[in-house]
Structure formats: C-alpha cells, structure tokens
Design a protein around this motif. Structure first.
Motif, PDB file in Angstrom:
ATOM      1  N   ALA A  30       0.294  18.442  -4.753  1.00 55.12           N
ATOM      2  CA  ALA A  30       1.272  17.351  -4.684  1.00 55.12           C
ATOM      3  C   ALA A  30       1.316  16.593  -6.002  1.00 55.12           C
ATOM      4  O   ALA A  30       2.397  16.266  -6.516  1.00 55.12           O
ATOM      5  N   GLY A  31       0.152  16.315  -6.567  1.00 46.52           N
ATOM      6  CA  GLY A  31       0.101  15.620  -7.854  1.00 46.52           C
ATOM      7  C   GLY A  31       0.745  16.419  -8.967  1.00 46.52           C
ATOM      8  O   GLY A  31       1.499  15.876  -9.783  1.00 46.52           O
ATOM      9  N   GLU A  32       0.466  17.707  -8.990  1.00 42.97           N
ATOM     10  CA  GLU A  32       1.067  18.568 -10.005  1.00 42.97           C
ATOM     11  C   GLU A  32       2.582  18.630  -9.842  1.00 42.97           C
ATOM     12  O   GLU A  32       3.326  18.640 -10.834  1.00 42.97           O
ATOM     13  N   PHE A  96      -0.599  11.797   3.022  1.00 46.06           N
ATOM     14  CA  PHE A  96      -0.191  11.231   1.731  1.00 46.06           C
ATOM     15  C   PHE A  96       0.292  12.320   0.785  1.00 46.06           C
ATOM     16  O   PHE A  96       1.260  12.129   0.045  1.00 46.06           O
ATOM     17  N   ALA A  97      -0.392  13.457   0.797  1.00 39.03           N
ATOM     18  CA  ALA A  97       0.042  14.581  -0.052  1.00 39.03           C
ATOM     19  C   ALA A  97       1.452  15.018   0.334  1.00 39.03           C
ATOM     20  O   ALA A  97       2.294  15.274  -0.538  1.00 39.03           O
ATOM     21  N   GLU A  98       1.711  15.083   1.623  1.00 35.77           N
ATOM     22  CA  GLU A  98       3.049  15.463   2.086  1.00 35.77           C
ATOM     23  C   GLU A  98       4.086  14.433   1.629  1.00 35.77           C
ATOM     24  O   GLU A  98       5.180  14.793   1.163  1.00 35.77           O
ATOM     25  N   GLY A  99       3.756  13.150   1.750  1.00 32.41           N
ATOM     26  CA  GLY A  99       4.683  12.102   1.333  1.00 32.41           C
ATOM     27  C   GLY A  99       4.994  12.161  -0.154  1.00 32.41           C
ATOM     28  O   GLY A  99       6.143  11.959  -0.572  1.00 32.41           O
ATOM     29  N   ILE A 100       3.983  12.449  -0.945  1.00 29.93           N
ATOM     30  CA  ILE A 100       4.188  12.583  -2.392  1.00 29.93           C
ATOM     31  C   ILE A 100       5.092  13.776  -2.687  1.00 29.93           C
ATOM     32  O   ILE A 100       5.989  13.712  -3.539  1.00 29.93           O
ATOM     33  N   ALA A 101       4.872  14.873  -1.973  1.00 26.26           N
ATOM     34  CA  ALA A 101       5.705  16.063  -2.165  1.00 26.26           C
ATOM     35  C   ALA A 101       7.161  15.787  -1.797  1.00 26.26           C
ATOM     36  O   ALA A 101       8.082  16.308  -2.440  1.00 26.26           O
ATOM     37  N   ARG A 102       7.372  14.990  -0.783  1.00 29.90           N
ATOM     38  CA  ARG A 102       8.749  14.675  -0.371  1.00 29.90           C
ATOM     39  C   ARG A 102       9.475  13.854  -1.442  1.00 29.90           C
ATOM     40  O   ARG A 102      10.702  13.971  -1.585  1.00 29.90           O
ATOM     41  N   PHE A 103       8.736  13.056  -2.206  1.00 25.67           N
ATOM     42  CA  PHE A 103       9.359  12.351  -3.333  1.00 25.67           C
ATOM     43  C   PHE A 103       9.958  13.367  -4.309  1.00 25.67           C
ATOM     44  O   PHE A 103      11.068  13.183  -4.812  1.00 25.67           O
ATOM     45  N   VAL A 104       9.206  14.423  -4.563  1.00 21.49           N
ATOM     46  CA  VAL A 104       9.657  15.441  -5.517  1.00 21.49           C
ATOM     47  C   VAL A 104      10.929  16.121  -5.015  1.00 21.49           C
ATOM     48  O   VAL A 104      11.880  16.340  -5.777  1.00 21.49           O
TER      49      VAL A 104
END
Length: 228
Positions: A30-32, A96-104
């Motif tokens: 997700a961070g990447e 949280f990882a899923e939420g960050i990915a959805r931003f992308v």
C-alpha cells in the motif's frame, strides 16, 4: 492435557506469524502504491484484504477453542489473550492498508509531486511504521521485553510527521490550488499511517503483558522502567 495445550499454542503462534507477514506485506504494498500511484499494486492490496479478514476470524475461533477446551492459566492464558488482541490489531492494520490503496485508485494525478512527498516525509513515515511492525514481531519471537518497549519511542516520530503534515499541505494548496482535492485525500493516508503506529503500539503493549503480566494500556507508556 499439558502436552495438548502446548501443541495448540504452538499452532496459534504459527498462525499469528502468518497473519503478521500478510499484514506487513499489505502495508508495504500500500505504501509503495502511494509513492508510485501504481493502481495495479493498489488493487492487489484490496483483493488480499479478504485473506486478512478470513485469517482474523480463524485465529479468533482458535483462541476461543483453546480457552474453552483447555482452561489455560497463568502464562498460557496471558499468551492466548495477547494473541487474541494482537490479532484484532493486525486486522485493523489490514484495514488501513486497504484504505491507503483506495486513495491510489481514486487519485486522478499521474504522479505525486516529489517535493510535496519529501516535505511530508511520507516515505519516512511509511518506513517507520513498517519498522515498528517488524520490531514488534521480533520482540515476540525473541521474547524480548526490551525490543517490545522500544516500539513506543519509535511511534513518536510517526506522531511528529503526522502533526507537521497539516501545515505542509495547507502551504502546498496555497501555491497549487488545482491540487487541493488530492492534498485533502492525502491527509487521510497520513492519518491512516499515524493510526497504524498506534495499533502497533497496542501490539507492543500486549507483548509486554504476555511477558511481564504488566498492563500498559491507558498508562501513557511513560513508565521509566520500560522506556530506559
């Protein structure tokens, strides 16, 4: 009975290790995906979130069975309870990882401004969260109270970056009003990373509870004997 519960606890620890690795990889991807705005990578994170949820339910059920069937006491009971709470916190990290990915996936920008990413210290924040999670896992595997309590100090850097981000984004919006929407969405990413640090701190607290029967929740984690 003792032999049976020992084997069940070993299997439970193995499941937690697998869950931990899965969640670590989710946060890493997700961070990447944020740094590169790689939508394919973000989509992989979202798909794999189902595995995180399934793992959480399996581990919850296994802990409940251990307590119901074997009535563990003392350190075995502390271990089972700590694994139950660690499991819950790991699942939240997956969210949280899923939420960050959805931003992308929602982001319409072709790439994030390198200067903005640098000013936000976004890469540093993501690396620190992953470092905290890895450190907590080492603390559990090596049965190290020192490693577990060292997680608390690392969370301070994550909090500091989060606190500074509002001013950085506000200034950037003044200079680049066309990017206001993306900047506002980025606040959500940063907040999720900050909350990830909080949940990893919770995990470290549970490890301390397992090792030392000391409850640190709501204590402020400022006990000098643990932060030296």
């Amino acid at each position: 009975m003792v032999k049976f519960i020992e084997s069940e606890l070993v299997l439970l620890k193995k499941e937690i290790d697998e869950m931990w690795t899965l969640v670590y990889n989710q946060l890493d991807r997700a961070g990447e995906s944020v740094l590169t705005l790689d939508k394919e990578l973000a989509q992989q994170v979202i798909v794999r979130e189902r595995r995180v949820n399934a793992f959480e339910l399996k581990i919850d059920s296994d802990v409940e069975d251990i307590i119901a069937l074997y009535s563990p006491v003392a350190i075995d009971l502390r271990f089972a309870l700590a694994m139950l709470k660690i499991n819950t916190n790991l699942e939240r990290l997956g969210d949280f990882a899923e939420g960050i990915a959805r931003f992308v996936l929602k982001c319409s920008e072709p790439a994030l401004d390198d200067e903005l990413v640098k000013a936000l210290r976004l890469e540093e924040m993501q690396a620190e969260v992953l470092s905290m999670l890895e450190l907590a896992k080492r603390a559990l595997n090596e049965e190290s109270l020192e490693l577990a309590t060292s997680v608390f100090a690392k969370d301070n850097l994550v909090d500091e970056i989060n606190a500074d981000s509002s001013k950085v984004l506000a200034n950037y919006i003044k200079e680049h009003p066309e990017s206001a929407h993306t900047c506002l969405e980025l606040t959500g990413v940063i907040r999720k990373l900050e909350r990830s640090g909080d949940h990893i701190t919770n995990i470290a607290e549970e490890i301390v509870f397992f090792f030392d029967a000391k409850v640190l929740k709501h204590s402020g984690k400022t006990d000098e004997s643990y932060l030296k």
